[in-house]
Write an enzyme that holds these catalytic residues in place. Structure first.
Site, short mmCIF file in Angstrom:
data_model
loop_
_atom_site.label_atom_id
_atom_site.label_comp_id
_atom_site.label_asym_id
_atom_site.label_seq_id
_atom_site.Cartn_x
_atom_site.Cartn_y
_atom_site.Cartn_z
CE LYS A 144 -4.03 -0.47 4.72
NZ LYS A 144 -5.36 0.17 4.86
CG HIS A 161 -2.10 -0.88 1.11
ND1 HIS A 161 -2.03 -2.23 1.29
CD2 HIS A 161 -3.41 -0.61 0.81
CE1 HIS A 161 -3.22 -2.78 1.12
NE2 HIS A 161 -4.08 -1.81 0.83
#
Length: 261
Positions: free
Chosen positions: A155, A151
């Site tokens: 995040k 990601h």
């Protein structure tokens, strides 16, 4: 018209959701919520100068006839947001990850008590939902598995909700067992990743990524890799729209978009 409130509209996913709701012919945006907001109305933003929608900065001030609460906020806020929505008979559609199992169970009990439908989706991407289904099927035949999720570097939670949910679905058909050499030793702490019933989950955080996952299976003389990539946040909006359309037809809090497909 489904009346919708978007929580976390200042974030990238929240902003993308606002645009989707405004463009959808069957949805009406009746409010947005974000404690970080400075404006009182969405039309104070140049991007939404023709949109007359109230902005709320606290749950206490929310007065709305919204039927669906779409939440892309933060792990620290999502539980209280979902609780507020359920108590006010607003169906929550939650894309924020990071809640504990106990919190989810409490929300499910509240939804049942209030007879309100809701959805917690670790991932709204259709390809991600399919990846989890395929991985569960593959684990029936190849029980040695590791998960790598990748990601963007902003995040907050690791591993991702999608990776955890993938592992949980695999665990339904896979007997828990330790993988690798029973005498292995990490020469650098954390090298083997997180352990979920013997499965290893690895989290990558890098700029340039959005949301990606691969599930690796190994067997004698063979291997299988299932991979899913989300290159743009718009990929999640078809799933959010499906949930928004359907969730009012239920009276329980469900986990996973697959329950509505």
């Amino acid at each position: 018209m489904v009346k919708v409130l978007v929580a976390g509209f200042k974030g990238r996913m929240g902003n993308t959701t606002v645009q989707m709701v405004l463009e959808h012919e069957d949805f009406e945006l009746v409010g947005v919520f974000d404690p970080c907001a400075k404006e009182k109305n969405l039309n104070e933003n140049a991007e939404y100068k023709d949109t007359d929608v109230p902005v709320y900065v606290s749950r206490e001030e929310i007065k709305t006839d919204a039927e669906v609460w779409i939440d892309f906020t933060a792990p620290s806020a999502v539980f209280e947001n979902a609780k507020f929505a359920l108590e006010n008979h607003i169906s929550p559609v939650i894309g924020t990850t990071g809640m504990s199992d106990d919190q989810v169970e409490e929300l499910q009990a509240l939804a049942k008590k209030e007879h309100v439908g809701g959805l917690i989706a670790p991932n709204f991407g259709i390809s991600a939902v399919l990846l989890m289904q395929f991985a569960k099927k593959a684990a029936e035949y190849l029980p040695d598995v590791e998960i790598i999720e990748m990601h963007h570097d902003n995040k907050l939670d690791a591993p991702s909700g999608t990776a955890i949910n993938t592992a949980k679905m695999i665990a339904e058909v896979r007997k828990a067992h330790k993988q690798g050499n029973p005498d292995e030793k990490e020469t650098l702490a954390g090298a083997r990743g997180a352990d979920y019933e013997g499965m290893r989950i690895h989290a990558v955080r890098l700029p340039g990524y959005v949301a990606h996952e691969q599930v690796l299976f190994g067997g004698k003389g063979e291997a299988l890799t299932i991979r899913q990539d989300s290159f743009d946040r718009i990929s999640f909006m078809s799933g959010v729209a499906v949930a928004t359309e359907k969730i009012r037809n239920y009276d329980e809090l469900m986990i996973g978009l697959e329950n509505l497909l």
